[in-house]
Design a protein around this motif. Structure first.
Motif, PDB file in Angstrom:
ATOM      1  N   ARG A   1      59.162  72.353  29.819  1.00 53.47           N
ATOM      2  CA  ARG A   1      57.793  72.569  30.323  1.00 53.47           C
ATOM      3  C   ARG A   1      57.387  74.048  30.397  1.00 53.47           C
ATOM      4  O   ARG A   1      56.283  74.407  29.943  1.00 53.47           O
ATOM      5  CB  ARG A   1      57.636  71.889  31.682  1.00 53.47           C
ATOM      6  CG  ARG A   1      56.220  71.999  32.253  1.00 53.47           C
ATOM      7  CD  ARG A   1      56.053  71.180  33.511  1.00 53.47           C
ATOM      8  NE  ARG A   1      56.004  69.758  33.191  1.00 53.47           N
ATOM      9  CZ  ARG A   1      56.881  68.857  33.612  1.00 53.47           C
ATOM     10  NH1 ARG A   1      57.891  69.244  34.370  1.00 53.47           N
ATOM     11  NH2 ARG A   1      56.765  67.592  33.291  1.00 53.47           N
TER      12      ARG A   1
ATOM     13  N   ASP B   1      65.007  68.492  27.423  1.00 49.57           N
ATOM     14  CA  ASP B   1      64.435  67.613  28.441  1.00 49.57           C
ATOM     15  C   ASP B   1      63.158  68.240  28.992  1.00 49.57           C
ATOM     16  O   ASP B   1      63.061  69.464  29.125  1.00 49.57           O
ATOM     17  CB  ASP B   1      65.423  67.391  29.582  1.00 49.57           C
ATOM     18  CG  ASP B   1      66.643  66.594  29.139  1.00 49.57           C
ATOM     19  OD1 ASP B   1      66.574  65.971  28.064  1.00 49.57           O
ATOM     20  OD2 ASP B   1      67.656  66.613  29.855  1.00 49.57           O
ATOM     21  N   ILE B   2      62.202  67.415  29.362  1.00 49.54           N
ATOM     22  CA  ILE B   2      60.870  67.912  29.688  1.00 49.54           C
ATOM     23  C   ILE B   2      60.887  68.918  30.825  1.00 49.54           C
ATOM     24  O   ILE B   2      60.126  69.891  30.813  1.00 49.54           O
ATOM     25  CB  ILE B   2      59.912  66.738  29.995  1.00 49.54           C
ATOM     26  CG1 ILE B   2      58.484  67.242  30.176  1.00 49.54           C
ATOM     27  CG2 ILE B   2      60.383  65.950  31.209  1.00 49.54           C
ATOM     28  CD1 ILE B   2      57.923  67.960  28.975  1.00 49.54           C
ATOM     29  N   GLU B   3      61.756  68.753  31.818  1.00 46.04           N
ATOM     30  CA  GLU B   3      61.792  69.705  32.923  1.00 46.04           C
ATOM     31  C   GLU B   3      62.265  71.075  32.465  1.00 46.04           C
ATOM     32  O   GLU B   3      61.922  72.091  33.063  1.00 46.04           O
ATOM     33  CB  GLU B   3      62.692  69.179  34.049  1.00 46.04           C
ATOM     34  CG  GLU B   3      62.168  67.928  34.713  1.00 46.04           C
ATOM     35  CD  GLU B   3      60.762  68.092  35.275  1.00 46.04           C
ATOM     36  OE1 GLU B   3      60.463  69.184  35.804  1.00 46.04           O
ATOM     37  OE2 GLU B   3      59.960  67.151  35.178  1.00 46.04           O
TER      38      GLU B   3
ATOM     39  N   ALA C   1      58.278  65.224  19.410  1.00 47.50           N
ATOM     40  CA  ALA C   1      58.760  65.169  20.792  1.00 47.50           C
ATOM     41  C   ALA C   1      58.212  63.941  21.523  1.00 47.50           C
ATOM     42  O   ALA C   1      57.421  63.160  20.990  1.00 47.50           O
ATOM     43  CB  ALA C   1      58.379  66.447  21.529  1.00 47.50           C
ATOM     44  N   THR C   2      58.633  63.802  22.783  1.00 43.05           N
ATOM     45  CA  THR C   2      58.250  62.655  23.588  1.00 43.05           C
ATOM     46  C   THR C   2      56.794  62.772  24.060  1.00 43.05           C
ATOM     47  O   THR C   2      56.170  63.828  23.926  1.00 43.05           O
ATOM     48  CB  THR C   2      59.148  62.533  24.829  1.00 43.05           C
ATOM     49  OG1 THR C   2      58.847  63.620  25.728  1.00 43.05           O
ATOM     50  CG2 THR C   2      60.619  62.583  24.462  1.00 43.05           C
TER      51      THR C   2
ATOM     52  N   GLU D   1      55.832  62.953  27.089  1.00 44.81           N
ATOM     53  CA  GLU D   1      55.764  63.974  28.135  1.00 44.81           C
ATOM     54  C   GLU D   1      55.605  65.366  27.534  1.00 44.81           C
ATOM     55  O   GLU D   1      54.832  66.189  28.040  1.00 44.81           O
ATOM     56  CB  GLU D   1      57.007  63.925  29.025  1.00 44.81           C
ATOM     57  CG  GLU D   1      57.107  62.673  29.885  1.00 44.81           C
ATOM     58  CD  GLU D   1      57.917  61.586  29.198  1.00 44.81           C
ATOM     59  OE1 GLU D   1      57.949  61.562  27.949  1.00 44.81           O
ATOM     60  OE2 GLU D   1      58.528  60.768  29.906  1.00 44.81           O
ATOM     61  N   HIS D   2      56.334  65.652  26.438  1.00 45.83           N
ATOM     62  CA  HIS D   2      56.195  66.944  25.762  1.00 45.83           C
ATOM     63  C   HIS D   2      54.786  67.092  25.172  1.00 45.83           C
ATOM     64  O   HIS D   2      54.176  68.161  25.255  1.00 45.83           O
ATOM     65  CB  HIS D   2      57.224  67.067  24.645  1.00 45.83           C
ATOM     66  CG  HIS D   2      58.636  67.230  25.115  1.00 45.83           C
ATOM     67  ND1 HIS D   2      59.347  66.212  25.688  1.00 45.83           N
ATOM     68  CD2 HIS D   2      59.474  68.303  25.088  1.00 45.83           C
ATOM     69  CE1 HIS D   2      60.561  66.649  25.995  1.00 45.83           C
ATOM     70  NE2 HIS D   2      60.655  67.912  25.647  1.00 45.83           N
TER      71      HIS D   2
ATOM     72  N   GLU E   1      52.304  68.067  27.755  1.00 46.16           N
ATOM     73  CA  GLU E   1      52.390  69.486  28.106  1.00 46.16           C
ATOM     74  C   GLU E   1      51.739  70.356  27.039  1.00 46.16           C
ATOM     75  O   GLU E   1      51.123  71.380  27.353  1.00 46.16           O
ATOM     76  CB  GLU E   1      53.849  69.892  28.320  1.00 46.16           C
ATOM     77  CG  GLU E   1      54.498  69.265  29.535  1.00 46.16           C
ATOM     78  CD  GLU E   1      53.748  69.555  30.821  1.00 46.16           C
ATOM     79  OE1 GLU E   1      53.237  70.684  30.983  1.00 46.16           O
ATOM     80  OE2 GLU E   1      53.666  68.653  31.667  1.00 46.16           O
TER      81      GLU E   1
END
Length: 374
Positions: free
Chosen positions: A98, A93-95, A119-120, A122-123, A126
């Motif tokens: 990160r 998960d991104i959190e 990955a997503t 959000e990834h 980052e």
């Protein structure tokens, strides 16, 4: 405890199949991250590395979320961390992912390129923000042409961006407004590229480009006027405009899906709105503000396009944004939205009154009542 005794303890825990022992093993590794050179010697010893590499995949998958998060934070700067573990955490998960995406020296260019593919969004964002990303990673980002990831890359001053890479970002900025603001601030932007970017940005960014590169605003404004005339000259230009609008619609749909995902996961916070504006993502800001305040997006858009910044202030007060942060938010919204909401400095002064001595629910009710026509 001696080095040998600590090694034996870790090996015994690693061999155990008991869930409690596996959790103790991960916690012990977290603790070792703060133990200095002795820990590095222990973790890089051949028997520990060999055994841990063989079982880390199942360990991390079975571990509680909080333990995985702590591991990611502690191992984000550890050069000795097992590559298998770091790559698993980077796909979490991104959190959780990160910290290792942002700083792990274990992740190499090929690992980062794999994240961009697998990955997503959000990834991927980052990865694009990671300091000192190399040419292969930059090339992969540019090839995929995902607007949100390109925006993050444009804001990464340490990325290995060559002149051709910056030119491709400027070309993308013509289609995607969010890229323009961070790209205008990029230290490697050239005067020629700044002149091209000038044609697509708002007034505030134009002024900064003129001052930074000593551009001729009269000549650039004449070029802008000519390009506008050409855009309305024939059917071909009209068809191109239709395609651009379709791309913008796709972009806004993507932003709404991201907001819905964050909201469903309980990760949507007022601070995320400021981050969206800093990245030049006005549609994401609007969608996030609507979701947080339980407003209609049309209501938020009406406030953004009005000449009454106090409407936006009421919406911000309703979602818990502090009065002190609002001038910054208003300035960034105006920069991204062609100077709207209008009202100038007097409007900004009126807006401060929206943060009165009343709670968020009252501010939200006032926003809904005031923003609706009639």
């Amino acid at each position: 405890m001696s080095f040998a005794a600590k090694t034996d303890e870790l090996l015994n825990l690693a061999r155990s199949r008991a869930p409690a022992d596996r959790e103790r093993l991960l916690l012990a590794i977290v603790d070792l991250c703060d133990a200095g050179d002795a820990a590095v010697g222990l973790m890089t010893s051949q028997p520990v590395q060999a055994l841990l590499n063989s079982i880390f995949m199942s360990l991390v998958v079975e571990a509680e979320r909080d333990i995985r998060r702590r591991l990611s934070e502690k191992l984000s700067a550890a050069a000795w961390a097992p590559p298998a573990l770091i790559n698993v955490l980077a796909l979490d998960d991104i959190e959780i992912a990160r910290p290792v995406i942002a700083g792990s020296p274990v992740l190499k260019d090929h690992d980062l390129v794999r994240l961009l593919v697998e990955a997503t969004i959000e990834h991927q964002i980052e990865v694009a923000r990671r300091p000192d990303i190399g040419p292969p990673v930059v090339a992969a980002i540019l090839q995929q042409s995902e607007p949100a990831v390109l925006t993050a890359l444009a804001g990464n001053a340490s990325a290995a961006l060559g002149a051709h890479d910056l030119e491709r970002l400027v070309e993308a900025a013509e289609r995607h407004a969010a890229i323009r603001s961070p790209l205008a601030r990029h230290p490697a932007l050239s005067g020629d590229l700044a002149a091209r970017l000038y044609l697509w940005v708002g007034q505030a960014i134009r002024q900064s480009l003129v001052e930074r590169f000593r551009l001729d605003p009269a000549a650039l404004d004449a070029a802008l006027a000519a390009s506008v005339r050409e855009a309305h000259a024939g059917a071909a230009a009209e068809a191109c405009e239709g395609r651009t609008l379709a791309r913008d619609d796709e972009r806004e749909d993507m932003e709404r899906r991201l907001v819905a995902k964050l909201s469903a996961a309980g990760q949507l916070r007022a601070g995320y709105l400021l981050r969206a504006l800093k990245e030049g993502r006005l549609p994401l800001f609007a969608a996030g503000l609507a979701a947080l305040g339980r407003f209609e997006e049309s209501q938020v858009r009406r406030a953004l396009d009005s000449d009454r910044p106090e409407l936006l202030a009421l919406a911000c007060a309703a979602v818990g944004i502090d009065r002190s942060a609002f001038p910054t938010i208003l300035a960034m919204v105006r920069d991204l939205n062609g100077g709207r909401p209008g009202g100038g400095s007097e409007g900004a002064r009126r807006a401060s009154g929206a943060f009165g001595p009343f709670d968020a629910n009252i501010a939200g009710a006032a926003f809904r009542q005031t923003v609706n026509p009639g």
